[in-house]
Design an enzyme around this catalytic site. Structure first.
Site, PDB file in Angstrom:
ATOM      1  CG  ASP A  99     -17.510  34.902 -29.924  1.00  0.00           C
ATOM      2  OD1 ASP A  99     -17.406  34.269 -29.790  1.00  0.00           O
ATOM      3  OD2 ASP A  99     -18.521  35.367 -28.737  1.00  0.00           O
ATOM      4  CD  GLU A 165     -14.248  35.204 -25.064  1.00  0.00           C
ATOM      5  OE1 GLU A 165     -12.942  35.470 -23.833  1.00  0.00           O
ATOM      6  OE2 GLU A 165     -14.494  35.879 -26.065  1.00  0.00           O
TER       7      GLU A 165
HETATM    8 ZN    ZN Z   1     -10.294  36.260 -27.401  1.00  0.00          ZN
END
Ligand code: ZN
Length: 442
Positions: A99, A165
């Site tokens: 992401d 993340e």
């Molecule tokens: Zn990163």
């Protein structure tokens, strides 16, 4: 034609053929990077399915074993395996997140998901070009080159492409690291993301600060706005803010004086202030409220004594003697699950470190002094388990544009990064630690 001249011509043609083959290879590697960047995986609606398809197609070309794991529905984690000759050796995990953070497209000079190359500077512009689709694809490109060279690792190399993340990683690397699946992989060493460096040397990270998101509340008797009395909620909160402000200044001074780096100081920043009795047009002006609160983003280096900081918060920042309480919205432990500071050693006690450092050198790169990452990455989940984990993105000579507009990576820098990882993966794949030292080639 004399034999000498003929040989010379043949040599020249061979040289041209080799150069054009490697140029073709480089161009193909850049095109694959562009394809990955063109998949819009920006939070809050990342196209994880398309990213997983892309990674699986790469794995197929490289004949890596692959698996898509949905620890959380709609958030696939792609796990690739390059089996080692000796699966009993501790494995290496190359982690990257799929992401990226959102963009304000109108503030970009290039479309953030087109992955266009500026013909003048050869910069590849896209969200994720530094953070961190570059690293994910570089791992794969490095393996592609090692496979072409006929290299086979002694130990197993895993690659995890994890979701989420950028929104904390709890449903990505968090669930993965705590899973039975992960335990069964036998991972001994983890590589994850770092930060770009302005200079020639690569930055490298062996720990990171833990976020402690704290809400401090003050309460007190409400009263008329005209009345002077002790221990109002506002007065108590302001007293705390003064104490916190002095502490913040002391940390900032250490930073300004160059005595400590960003990752080594405790940062405290106010992120919200809440008090007052609202009306449709503003606040009641003749009433002292009975509650007031402040939200703090505190970042704690792994070298800090957690107990001492907790005491400071309880006794000085939110003392019960002033009717104050505090609560953590999120508190990542400073120590690992064994109670030790979650720092990966970067000395002779850690054989993986020496391997990494030498491998970078052999590929013509140089590492800077290891640092503490100032913010958070997924590496913390692995360090929590007591595993050695290093944060490293092979990006030098480049301003850090993580989460910024016009994020880019130079073509040459990207290609050099592939060479660096090929050297690292070859080294990590062909040596193993014995009694804390590295045995030479098996
Ligand atoms: Zn990163």
């Amino acid at each position: 034609m004399a034999i000498g001249i003929r040989l010379y011509c043949l040599g020249f043609l061979l040289f041209v053929a080799v150069v054009s083959a490697s140029l073709r290879e480089d161009n193909a590697a850049v095109e694959r990077f562009q394809k990955y960047l063109q998949i819009n995986t920006a939070q809050p609606t990342p196209d994880y399915a398309a990213a997983a398809d892309f990674i699986l197609s790469q794995a197929g070309e490289l004949k890596l074993e692959s698996e898509t794991i949905n620890f959380v529905p709609g958030k696939p984690l792609v796990l690739l395996k390059w089996p080692g000759k000796d699966e009993s050796l501790p494995a290496v995990l190359l982690n990257s997140h799929t992401d990226v953070v959102p963009v304000e497209a109108h503030k970009w000079g290039f479309s953030p998901f087109a992955a266009s190359i500026d013909p003048e500077t050869e910069r590849i512009y896209a969200r994720g070009s530094q953070d961190m689709k570059s690293v994910g694809i570089q791992y794969l490109e490095a393996i592609r080159r090692l496979v072409a060279d006929g290299f086979k690792p002694e130990r197993t190399i895993y690659l995890s492409f994890v979701p989420d993340e950028e929104i904390g990683g709890a449903e990505g690397a968090g669930v993965f690291s705590n899973s039975e699946k992960f335990r069964n992989l036998g991972v001994g060493f983890v590589l994850d993301e770092g930060l770009p460096s302005d200079g020639q040397n690569y930055r490298v990270f062996h720990g990171e600060r833990s976020p402690w998101w704290t809400v401090i509340k003050a309460s007190g008797a409400p009263g008329h706005g005209a009345k002077l009395y002790d221990n109002s909620a506002m007065e108590n909160l302001v007293k705390s803010l003064e104490v916190i402000g002095r502490f913040r200044a002391s940390q900032l001074n250490l930073l300004k004086a160059g005595e400590k780096a960003e990752g080594e100081v405790i940062s405290v920043n106010m992120v919200h202030l809440k008090a007052g009795t609202p009306t449709p047009t503003g606040f009641v002006m003749n009433l002292q409220p009975s509650e007031a609160e402040v939200g703090l983003d505190i970042r704690v280096p792994p070298t800090v004594d957690e107990e001492a900081l907790l005491r400071r918060i309880a006794e000085e920042w939110a003392p019960s003697s002033r009717n104050m309480t505090f609560q953590f919205k999120s508190k990542v432990p400073v120590n690992d699950m064994y109670g030790k500071p979650a720092i990966t050693p970067v000395d002779s006690s850690n054989p993986w470190w020496a391997l990494l450092e030498n491998a970078v050198k052999e590929a013509g790169g140089e590492l800077s002094k290891p640092e503490i990452f100032p913010a958070s990455t997924d590496a913390r989940y692995f360090r929590q388990l007591g595993l050695p984990a290093i944060g490293f993105s092979p990006i030098a000579n480049t301003p850090s544009l993580l989460h910024d507009h016009n994020e880019y990576l130079g073509r040459a820098e990207y290609l050099k990064g592939i060479k660096i990882y090929a050297s690292i993966i070859r080294a990590l794949g062909s040596h193993f630690p014995v009694d804390g030292r590295i045995k030479d080639e098996l």
